[in-house]
Design an enzyme around this catalytic site. Structure first.
Site, short mmCIF file in Angstrom:
data_model
loop_
_atom_site.label_atom_id
_atom_site.label_comp_id
_atom_site.label_asym_id
_atom_site.label_seq_id
_atom_site.Cartn_x
_atom_site.Cartn_y
_atom_site.Cartn_z
N GLY A 185 8.02 0.74 9.15
CA GLY A 185 7.14 -0.57 9.90
C GLY A 185 6.27 -1.36 9.03
O GLY A 185 6.48 -1.17 7.50
N ALA A 186 5.60 -2.10 9.47
CA ALA A 186 4.48 -3.06 8.40
C ALA A 186 3.26 -3.43 9.48
O ALA A 186 3.42 -3.49 10.42
CB ALA A 186 5.44 -4.45 8.11
N THR A 222 5.58 3.02 14.90
CA THR A 222 6.84 2.46 15.26
C THR A 222 7.73 3.60 14.64
O THR A 222 8.83 3.70 15.24
CB THR A 222 6.84 1.23 14.60
OG1 THR A 222 5.80 0.32 14.87
CG2 THR A 222 8.09 0.42 14.98
N GLU A 248 5.38 5.15 0.52
CA GLU A 248 6.22 4.26 1.18
C GLU A 248 6.89 3.29 0.22
O GLU A 248 8.18 3.07 0.17
CB GLU A 248 5.61 3.53 1.98
CG GLU A 248 5.05 4.27 3.27
CD GLU A 248 4.24 3.47 4.15
OE1 GLU A 248 4.03 3.77 5.50
OE2 GLU A 248 3.64 2.34 3.95
C1 5RP Z 1 1.57 2.99 7.00
C2 5RP Z 1 2.19 1.60 7.34
C3 5RP Z 1 2.88 1.33 8.50
O1 5RP Z 1 4.27 1.12 8.32
C4 5RP Z 1 2.17 0.31 9.15
O2 5RP Z 1 0.75 0.56 9.18
C5 5RP Z 1 2.53 0.05 10.48
O3 5RP Z 1 2.23 1.11 11.36
P1 5RP Z 1 2.71 1.05 13.14
O4 5RP Z 1 3.91 1.11 13.22
O5 5RP Z 1 1.97 2.27 13.56
O6 5RP Z 1 1.86 -0.32 13.68
O7 5RP Z 1 2.19 1.03 6.29
O8 5RP Z 1 1.12 3.20 6.05
#
Ligand code: 5RP
Length: 219
Positions: free
Chosen positions: A82-83, A31, A103
């Site tokens: 993102g999360a 994301t 992060e």
């Molecule tokens: C990386 C993270 C990302 O924010 C989480 O994994 C979401 O990833 P994506 O945007 O690919 O769904 O915490 O350590």
């Protein structure tokens, strides 16, 4: 819309929280990659970014966006990330991309945490996504035993070493009723570098990508 299109939608929408000429904290993941690509189109652009991973730093630099060391920056107006899961109060599980420690460090520098996520990430209760925990390698078995006492099972993520050189445990079977209390408890365990529960560092707001457009959740 596909999940990737929803991620691109919120990646672009996050630009409204970034001011030209300012610094921005940049997270990690698919994301955020869309956000970085959108950031590169901003005219006039930002002064620079503080990044949460080597992966994001490389992408920023490829776009010609200056990357500053976190050590040199006392505060940031905003952090965009993102999360893996977010609940209705802004508590999150993060670390699916193994970048959780940096992060949390960059999030801690920021006045506001803007979470960008597709709607599949919004949950009633955290814990269906395995909770990532970055650990010092020699402590991993003892930390896994501690999780077993909580009724959960922790397994080392195969083939993964973080940007800080540590392994990551993925913890399954936690129903996280009180994220603040669980984060505080796990933070006490020797050998834990960072737990991927973002409770004290929860989101200030979330831009959620839905089929109907971007939904803004404020916490
Ligand atoms: C990386 C993270 C990302 O924010 C989480 O994994 C979401 O990833 P994506 O945007 O690919 O769904 O915490 O350590």
């Amino acid at each position: 819309m596909t999940q990737d299109e929803l991620k691109a939608l919120v990646g672009r929408a996050a630009l409204q929280y970034v001011q030209p000429g300012q610094l921005v904290g940049v997270g990690t993941g698919s994301t955020v990659n869309h956000f970085i690509d959108a950031l590169a189109t901003m005219k006039p652009g930002i002064a620079g970014a503080v990044s949460s991973s080597n992966q994001s730093s490389e992408r920023l630099r490829r776009h010609g966006i200056p990357v500053l060391e976190a050590e040199a920056v006392p505060s940031l107006p905003v952090y965009i990330d993102g999360a893996d899961e977010i609940d209705a109060t802004g508590f999150m599980i993060k670390g699916g991309g193994a970048a959780l420690t940096r992060e949390k460090i960059v999030a801690d520098l920021a006045e506001r945490f803007v979470c960008i996520a597709d709607e599949s990430k919004l949950v009633k209760q955290l814990g269906a996504f395995p909770l990532p925990v970055e650990v010092i390698a020699m402590a991993a078995p003892q930390i896994a035993r501690r999780f077993a006492k909580l009724g959960a099972s922790a397994a080392l993520r195969a083939g993964v070493v973080t940007d800080n050189g540590h392994p990551v445990l993925d913890v399954r079977g936690l129903a996280i009723a009180d994220p603040l209390a669980l984060e505080a408890e796990i933070n006490q365990w020797p050998g834990v570098v960072t737990v991927g529960l973002f409770a004290r560092h929860r989101a200030s707001l979330c831009l959620l990508g839905t089929a109907e457009g971007v939904r803004t959740l404020r916490f």
